[in-house]
Every structure is written in structure tokens, then in C-alpha cells.
Design a protein around this motif. Sequence first.
Motif, short mmCIF file in Angstrom:
data_model
loop_
_atom_site.label_atom_id
_atom_site.label_comp_id
_atom_site.label_asym_id
_atom_site.label_seq_id
_atom_site.Cartn_x
_atom_site.Cartn_y
_atom_site.Cartn_z
N PHE A 12 0.96 -1.09 -0.03
CA PHE A 12 -0.03 0.12 -0.10
C PHE A 12 0.91 1.07 -0.06
N VAL A 35 -8.17 -1.62 4.78
CA VAL A 35 -6.89 -2.08 4.03
C VAL A 35 -6.09 -3.08 4.89
N ASP A 37 -2.42 -4.13 5.47
CA ASP A 37 -1.04 -4.15 5.13
C ASP A 37 -0.13 -4.00 6.63
N ALA A 45 -5.70 5.22 5.31
CA ALA A 45 -5.10 4.86 4.00
C ALA A 45 -5.15 6.13 2.95
N ILE A 58 -6.19 0.98 8.05
CA ILE A 58 -5.26 -0.04 7.65
C ILE A 58 -4.93 -0.93 8.65
#
Length: 357
Positions: A12, A35, A37, A45, A58
Amino acid sequence: METAIILCEDGFGRVRGKTAAGLIRHSLRFKILGVVDSKQAGKDAGEVLDGKKTGVPIFASVEESLKKLKEKPQWMIIGVATIGGMLPPEFRGPVKVAIETGVGILSGLHEWLANDKEFAPLAKKHDVEIVDIRKEPPLEKMHYYRGLAAKMDCIRIPVLGTDAASGKRTTAVILTKELNDRGVKTAFVATGQTGLLQGSKYGIPLDAIRGDYVVGELENAIEQAYKNEKPKVIIVEGQGALSHPAYVVGSRTIVNASAPNTVVLQHAPGRKYRSYHADELHIPNGTIDREMELIKVFAQTDVIGITLNHENMTREEVEKHIKDYERKYGVPACDVLVDGPGKIADAIIQRYFPKKR
């Protein structure tokens, strides 16, 4: 809208995470809930991408996302675009976790996850759907080249570039919105998996179509946009670069299928090497001069504006490049993510729709 999380482990905010970035910035189909990651866990994000909060968190793992989110996502989208289109080995575990918890899988990779010997029976067991979108239609439904674009009563503008993964789709989407907001009806045609995942009504996964039909299939998508939307402008997402030695399908196909009236050129001045295996092959980044030469030869048209990817540059460096390019090439230049696409829209309207000013 359908709900989704994006799996983008160790990607990302980097070049290979362009699918995830595209979905965070723009999605007509999905409400992105989070997200995954672990390298960026705990951050917003939008702040990672553009320095602006979007409220999309995230997470360090799929398990953490499912535990902390208020609602269970319907889908987990594979958020990376890998060289060769294969699923990274480290993604297999998170994909299995998603399937086992009843979350569907959406992938734009060349490797079809629905056919995977491990994922397919697991999905069947948990009544979960795996959808691979990077597929060509059945042979009998594909279209051959018919030379239709040049006969269309609308302006056709592909956003081409000097390199792959440089922001062409993002620029195309933002420019499409700007022209529509100004009263110039504009349609967008996607040519890659991210544009299709974002919910584009028209487009094809260009690099998944066999060579005999690829120009005809894109031409058909452009024709459908023209017939159904009756636009004044059609913006076509670019792929690769005419000068890129690793891509033979992308930009040339787009030029042939769209018969462009003009071109918007995307460039990442801060890149030293091409994005394709940059750490191994060290292929020098493309240049505006060379790309303009090739556009003149292959597209038989000009460049109406230059858009910049600010990767690896300070704002001061971007502004200097903008001034230098405008002085050297005599066309407007801007970083659409920071400045907006106003200069490019102005140039298009001034040339083709002067009464709109």
C-alpha cells in the motif's frame, strides 16, 4: 454499494499497490471498509496516499480487520498488480482466512484464483464466491477491428504515459469528472483491472485479450460508451507506454482502437528507472520528448497537456517541472492529485468547445 476490504500486504502506497490506491481514491461499486497491510497498520489509508484522511483504516491482518470492523465485508479484493499477474505467496494465508470466514474474493490478477486447487474446494465448502475479472469473453463473443472510432462524432482522448503504473488511470478518472462537472458530457473507458473494479461501465482487461481481438474488443467498448452515453468526449485509460520495451499490447492498442483527436501525457519525473523490474533491469525512465515523437508517429496527433506524478519529488520540484514543461512544450502541465485537472480541462474546452468557456 457492496462492501469490501483490500488485501495489499507490503504494497500500500507503493507502485505494486496501485489497485488498492485506485479503489481508495475512487470507487463507484464498493464501499471500502479497510486495507490490510501490516507495514502500514494503524494509519489512515488516505493519509498514506495523499496526506488526507479518508476514514479508511489500515489493519495488520485479515483477522484484525474482521474483529475491529463494525460490519463484515462482502468481499476481499486483491489490491496489488504484480509483474506477471501472479498471487504473491504470502497472500495465500490471508485469502484462506477470508474464505473460511465467509468473505468473497475478487481478483484482477492473471492467475485465476477460482481455479486454484486449494481455494476452489475451500470456497465451495464455505459457500463463498471467488471472482476473477481479468478474463477475456468467450471467443464467439469477441469483436474484430472495424475502424469505428474515427467515424464517431465525439472527441477521443487517451491518457498515455512515459511509463507503466504512473497514474494514467487516476488522471483519466479525475479529468472525466472535471469535464462532466463543467457541462461537457464525458465517458470513461477502462483498459485494466483496477478501472473495472472501480465500477467503470465500459472497458476491458486489455492485457487478458488475445492479440487478434484486442484492438477490436477495446474499439467495441469505446463504441458502447459512444452509443449509450452520447458523450462529447471519451477519455480512454492508458496502459504501459509506447516507448516501454516490456509492453507491446498497451498504448499501441489504445491508439489504434481510439483513433485519438489528441493525447494527455502522464509523466513521473522523479523516477530513474522504468517501473517494470526496476530493481533488476534498470531500464531508464521514459522521456516526454521520446513519447511525443512516438505519439506523433503512431497516433498522428499531438499532446494537449502534460500531467505529473509527484512520486519521489518535493512540491517545489513539481512546481519547477511544471514551469519548465509549460515553457518548453507550450502546453499546460499540472499534478492532478494536488492541483486538480483544471488546466487540462481548460485546454480541451478551449480547443474543442470554445462556447463552453
